[in-house]
Design a protein around this motif. Structure first.
Motif, PDB file in Angstrom:
ATOM      1  N   ALA A  40       1.132  -1.379  -0.311  1.00 17.72           N
ATOM      2  CA  ALA A  40       0.618   0.254  -0.108  1.00 17.72           C
ATOM      3  C   ALA A  40       0.718   1.395  -0.656  1.00 17.72           C
ATOM      4  O   ALA A  40       0.313   2.611  -0.209  1.00 17.72           O
ATOM      5  N   ALA A  41       1.850   0.895   0.220  1.00 18.51           N
ATOM      6  CA  ALA A  41       2.786   2.612   0.136  1.00 18.51           C
ATOM      7  C   ALA A  41       2.906   3.083  -1.278  1.00 18.51           C
ATOM      8  O   ALA A  41       2.931   4.227  -0.824  1.00 18.51           O
ATOM      9  N   VAL A  42       2.645   2.673  -1.821  1.00 20.27           N
ATOM     10  CA  VAL A  42       3.010   3.212  -3.376  1.00 20.27           C
ATOM     11  C   VAL A  42       1.690   4.350  -3.985  1.00 20.27           C
ATOM     12  O   VAL A  42       1.893   4.857  -3.859  1.00 20.27           O
ATOM     13  N   ASN A  43       0.804   3.938  -3.319  1.00 15.23           N
ATOM     14  CA  ASN A  43      -0.133   3.968  -2.903  1.00 15.23           C
ATOM     15  C   ASN A  43      -0.365   5.752  -2.560  1.00 15.23           C
ATOM     16  O   ASN A  43      -1.238   6.481  -2.406  1.00 15.23           O
ATOM     17  N   TYR A  44       0.372   4.667  -1.418  1.00 12.89           N
ATOM     18  CA  TYR A  44       0.222   6.366  -0.063  1.00 12.89           C
ATOM     19  C   TYR A  44       0.655   7.389  -0.593  1.00 12.89           C
ATOM     20  O   TYR A  44       0.324   8.756  -0.069  1.00 12.89           O
ATOM     21  N   HIS A  45       2.230   7.032  -0.726  1.00 14.09           N
ATOM     22  CA  HIS A  45       2.988   7.989  -1.226  1.00 14.09           C
ATOM     23  C   HIS A  45       3.103   8.441  -3.085  1.00 14.09           C
ATOM     24  O   HIS A  45       3.395   9.591  -2.808  1.00 14.09           O
ATOM     25  N   PHE A  46       2.672   7.846  -3.590  1.00  8.93           N
ATOM     26  CA  PHE A  46       2.970   8.988  -4.775  1.00  8.93           C
ATOM     27  C   PHE A  46       1.256   8.600  -5.760  1.00  8.93           C
ATOM     28  O   PHE A  46       0.865   9.212  -6.545  1.00  8.93           O
ATOM     29  N   GLY A  47       0.077   8.583  -5.093  1.00  8.19           N
ATOM     30  CA  GLY A  47      -1.174   8.383  -5.212  1.00  8.19           C
ATOM     31  C   GLY A  47      -1.724   6.835  -5.863  1.00  8.19           C
ATOM     32  O   GLY A  47      -2.630   6.170  -5.952  1.00  8.19           O
ATOM     33  N   SER A  48      -0.540   6.588  -7.167  1.00 10.50           N
ATOM     34  CA  SER A  48      -1.071   5.615  -8.012  1.00 10.50           C
ATOM     35  C   SER A  48       0.112   4.974  -8.841  1.00 10.50           C
ATOM     36  O   SER A  48       1.432   6.012  -8.693  1.00 10.50           O
ATOM     37  N   LYS A  49       0.158   4.082  -9.817  1.00  7.25           N
ATOM     38  CA  LYS A  49       1.307   3.508 -10.198  1.00  7.25           C
ATOM     39  C   LYS A  49       1.818   4.725 -11.687  1.00  7.25           C
ATOM     40  O   LYS A  49       2.900   5.010 -11.435  1.00  7.25           O
ATOM     41  N   GLU A  55       6.286  10.495 -12.040  1.00  5.17           N
ATOM     42  CA  GLU A  55       7.523  11.911 -11.412  1.00  5.17           C
ATOM     43  C   GLU A  55       8.587  10.764 -11.631  1.00  5.17           C
ATOM     44  O   GLU A  55      10.156  11.888 -11.120  1.00  5.17           O
ATOM     45  N   LEU A  56       8.944   9.667 -11.797  1.00  2.22           N
ATOM     46  CA  LEU A  56       9.864   8.902 -11.702  1.00  2.22           C
ATOM     47  C   LEU A  56      11.009   9.535 -13.245  1.00  2.22           C
ATOM     48  O   LEU A  56      11.610  10.082 -13.194  1.00  2.22           O
ATOM     49  N   PHE A  57       9.381   9.670 -14.223  1.00  5.35           N
ATOM     50  CA  PHE A  57      10.236  10.264 -16.061  1.00  5.35           C
ATOM     51  C   PHE A  57      10.442  11.292 -15.419  1.00  5.35           C
ATOM     52  O   PHE A  57      11.810  11.813 -16.412  1.00  5.35           O
ATOM     53  N   VAL A  58       9.637  12.339 -14.396  1.00  2.56           N
ATOM     54  CA  VAL A  58       9.917  14.515 -14.634  1.00  2.56           C
ATOM     55  C   VAL A  58      11.577  14.526 -13.889  1.00  2.56           C
ATOM     56  O   VAL A  58      12.225  15.128 -15.263  1.00  2.56           O
ATOM     57  N   THR A  59      12.077  13.713 -12.913  1.00  2.00           N
ATOM     58  CA  THR A  59      12.760  13.749 -12.412  1.00  2.00           C
ATOM     59  C   THR A  59      14.640  13.555 -13.364  1.00  2.00           C
ATOM     60  O   THR A  59      15.068  13.811 -13.263  1.00  2.00           O
ATOM     61  N   ARG A  60      14.014  12.228 -14.018  1.00  2.00           N
ATOM     62  CA  ARG A  60      15.228  11.899 -14.429  1.00  2.00           C
ATOM     63  C   ARG A  60      14.715  12.499 -16.021  1.00  2.00           C
ATOM     64  O   ARG A  60      15.949  12.738 -16.252  1.00  2.00           O
ATOM     65  N   SER A  61      14.204  13.176 -16.682  1.00  2.00           N
ATOM     66  CA  SER A  61      14.136  13.975 -17.925  1.00  2.00           C
ATOM     67  C   SER A  61      14.961  15.615 -17.438  1.00  2.00           C
ATOM     68  O   SER A  61      15.642  15.399 -17.970  1.00  2.00           O
ATOM     69  N   ILE A  62      15.129  16.034 -16.042  1.00  2.00           N
ATOM     70  CA  ILE A  62      15.400  17.334 -16.063  1.00  2.00           C
ATOM     71  C   ILE A  62      16.593  17.010 -15.789  1.00  2.00           C
ATOM     72  O   ILE A  62      17.524  17.609 -16.251  1.00  2.00           O
ATOM     73  N   ALA A  63      17.522  15.980 -15.069  1.00  2.00           N
ATOM     74  CA  ALA A  63      18.679  15.833 -14.860  1.00  2.00           C
ATOM     75  C   ALA A  63      19.225  15.621 -15.739  1.00  2.00           C
ATOM     76  O   ALA A  63      20.569  16.060 -16.617  1.00  2.00           O
ATOM     77  N   THR A  64      18.715  14.656 -16.579  1.00  2.00           N
ATOM     78  CA  THR A  64      19.441  14.483 -18.509  1.00  2.00           C
ATOM     79  C   THR A  64      19.798  15.450 -18.998  1.00  2.00           C
ATOM     80  O   THR A  64      20.786  15.649 -19.814  1.00  2.00           O
ATOM     81  N   PRO A 123       1.555   5.004 -21.287  1.00  2.00           N
ATOM     82  CA  PRO A 123       0.179   6.481 -21.237  1.00  2.00           C
ATOM     83  C   PRO A 123       0.743   7.359 -20.333  1.00  2.00           C
ATOM     84  O   PRO A 123       1.375   8.677 -20.901  1.00  2.00           O
ATOM     85  N   PRO A 124       1.046   7.542 -18.952  1.00  2.00           N
ATOM     86  CA  PRO A 124       1.523   8.331 -18.452  1.00  2.00           C
ATOM     87  C   PRO A 124       2.556   9.579 -18.729  1.00  2.00           C
ATOM     88  O   PRO A 124       2.813  10.485 -18.042  1.00  2.00           O
ATOM     89  N   ILE A 125       3.563   8.844 -19.341  1.00  2.00           N
ATOM     90  CA  ILE A 125       5.187   9.417 -19.877  1.00  2.00           C
ATOM     91  C   ILE A 125       4.716  10.157 -21.025  1.00  2.00           C
ATOM     92  O   ILE A 125       5.394  10.861 -21.443  1.00  2.00           O
ATOM     93  N   ARG A 126       3.488   9.296 -21.534  1.00  2.00           N
ATOM     94  CA  ARG A 126       3.216  10.365 -23.047  1.00  2.00           C
ATOM     95  C   ARG A 126       2.581  11.753 -23.093  1.00  2.00           C
ATOM     96  O   ARG A 126       3.279  12.526 -23.897  1.00  2.00           O
ATOM     97  N   LYS A 127       2.193  11.457 -22.082  1.00  2.00           N
ATOM     98  CA  LYS A 127       1.521  13.123 -22.509  1.00  2.00           C
ATOM     99  C   LYS A 127       2.389  13.998 -21.561  1.00  2.00           C
ATOM    100  O   LYS A 127       2.559  15.349 -21.720  1.00  2.00           O
ATOM    101  N   ILE A 128       3.385  13.906 -20.948  1.00  2.00           N
ATOM    102  CA  ILE A 128       4.593  14.496 -20.228  1.00  2.00           C
ATOM    103  C   ILE A 128       6.156  15.095 -21.435  1.00  2.00           C
ATOM    104  O   ILE A 128       6.372  15.568 -21.513  1.00  2.00           O
ATOM    105  N   ARG A 129       6.059  14.147 -22.647  1.00  2.00           N
ATOM    106  CA  ARG A 129       7.175  13.791 -23.443  1.00  2.00           C
ATOM    107  C   ARG A 129       6.736  15.215 -23.892  1.00  2.00           C
ATOM    108  O   ARG A 129       8.794  15.331 -24.815  1.00  2.00           O
ATOM    109  N   ASN A 130       6.175  15.701 -24.438  1.00  2.00           N
ATOM    110  CA  ASN A 130       6.364  16.830 -25.167  1.00  2.00           C
ATOM    111  C   ASN A 130       7.275  17.899 -25.020  1.00  2.00           C
ATOM    112  O   ASN A 130       8.175  19.106 -25.608  1.00  2.00           O
TER     113      ASN A 130
END
Lengths: 218, 218
Positions: A40-49, A55-64, A123-130
């Motif tokens: 349940a920790a994933v849903n508690y801390h992040f809301g959903s898968k 969040e993972l993608f945004v963080t790493r994308s900025i770093a790269t 899907p969750p990544i496709r939206k941000i990829r722009n």
DNA sequence: TTGCATTTCAAACAGTTGTATGAAACTATC
DNA sequence: GATAGTTTCATACAACTGTTTGAAATGCAA
């Protein structure tokens, strides 16, 4: 904050598993097992898968992107605002290739995660990829500075081909290794970067018309 | 046999859906709905979902390879057993690019399915994919005939880069279109093939080593 | 038509997925 | 040390997956 330990444990485990096996093959239960936390920790801390992935993608994308741009800035500053095209292309493909190939201990899960993200396009990544587009535009601008007079359409194709060669080399290194029976050394990262950069620069500087004319003469 | 109608309906529906949405997003229920057959038909006619995918892949793989090889044979025969390198590379990337890009009515779901298969690498396909290696070796051999004296390692890298540019152009045509704001015309298939072929040939013939050798001769 | 094999179908199966719940354990403030 | 707020946990849930089942329908030879 001691509570962040669970968060970062999930992020690290998720990134590692996604980088290794891809998104579609990794379940939440795999992640929480790897992170040694409750389901349940994933849903508690992040809301959903999906939000975890995002969040993972945004963080790493900025770093790269930051890494690539800092390398670009360095070579442009060294040349008084205009870098040789080789250096620009090297700043574009170098960080990712270094992060994904070479001896194990030097590989970064972040870079390999980003390759997965660019492949699977969940899907969750496709939206941000722009965002990536505007990031690549800064490289197109730098290439234009390096190659004044080069038509824009050739700039974009050159940028596209450079990324194509770099990404495919990472993605399908296994096939190249088998095909060449080990002749193509995939641990020689610098050599690979040189090949990609050289091929890209050739495609950019030897315009199609000129190249075919030369080929016909031969 | 009237009973084959269900089989082929399933094959066609599956190919179409897989080509459009990828493997991980298409369920058996999606397929049977598209094919207007009962859910159990897939397991009855193919045994399992994996075997359906495998049969699809094998069939299309053979067809694609035959197309490429016949184009290769044609240009080699025309040149008395040795074709110019441009023609060899064109036979390698042409069929797939023509099948995946260009105006809608000319696109083949078969080609787009094969691209999906090369991207997602789902388990039932991964096992069979080794055949492709021996197929590509025949192109490596043809390239060697076209470029006598070219080191094998450069042949393999050239082959790899050519496929990289072709596949990435298909896979990420949307990004290139957005990035270039329509400047790169993705409907001009012949133009794209020319770009890929030219860039590949340049990378093969103007290698760093070849350039220095030429310089030393001069 | 009769009889047999093939094919279709609705329904159910066991397994897995992401998510939700409510009680327990913890942490920090007063 | 009692209390309020946060975090963990085992468990349950509903939805969906590929597959199986056994009966109904169909095709086809005698």
């Amino acid at each position: 904050m001691a509570t962040d330990r669970t968060r970062t444990a999930i992020l690290n485990a998720a990134e590692r598993l996604y980088a290794e096996r891809g998104f579609s093959d990794v379940t939440l239960r795999d992640i929480v097992a790897e992170a040694n936390v409750n389901l349940a920790a994933v849903n508690y801390h992040f809301g959903s898968k999906d939000e975890l992935i995002a969040e993972l993608f945004v963080t790493r994308s900025i770093a790269t992107n930051r890494e690539r741009l800092s390398e670009l800035k360095a070579v442009e500053d060294a040349g008084g605002g205009r870098a040789p095209i080789e250096s620009v292309m090297r700043a574009l493909v170098g960080p990712t290739l270094r992060g994904c190939l070479g001896p194990d201990r030097q590989r970064s899960t972040a870079a390999r995660f980003m390759i997965r993200a660019s492949i699977e396009a969940v899907p969750p990544i496709r939206k941000i990829r722009n965002r990536e587009i505007s990031h690549l535009r800064r490289f197109a601008a730098a290439m234009r500075r390096s190659l004044p007079g080069c038509p824009d359409v050739d700039i974009y194709w050159g940028l596209h081909f450079a990324l194509a060669m770099a990404h495919q080399t990472i993605r399908d290194s296994e096939r190249l290794d088998k095909l060449s029976e080990g002749l193509c050394d995939l641990n020689d990262v610098d050599g690979i970067i040189n090949r990609v950069v050289t091929a890209s620069v050739l495609a950019l500087t030897q315009r199609p018309s000129a190249a075919t004319a030369r080929a016909q003469r031969a």
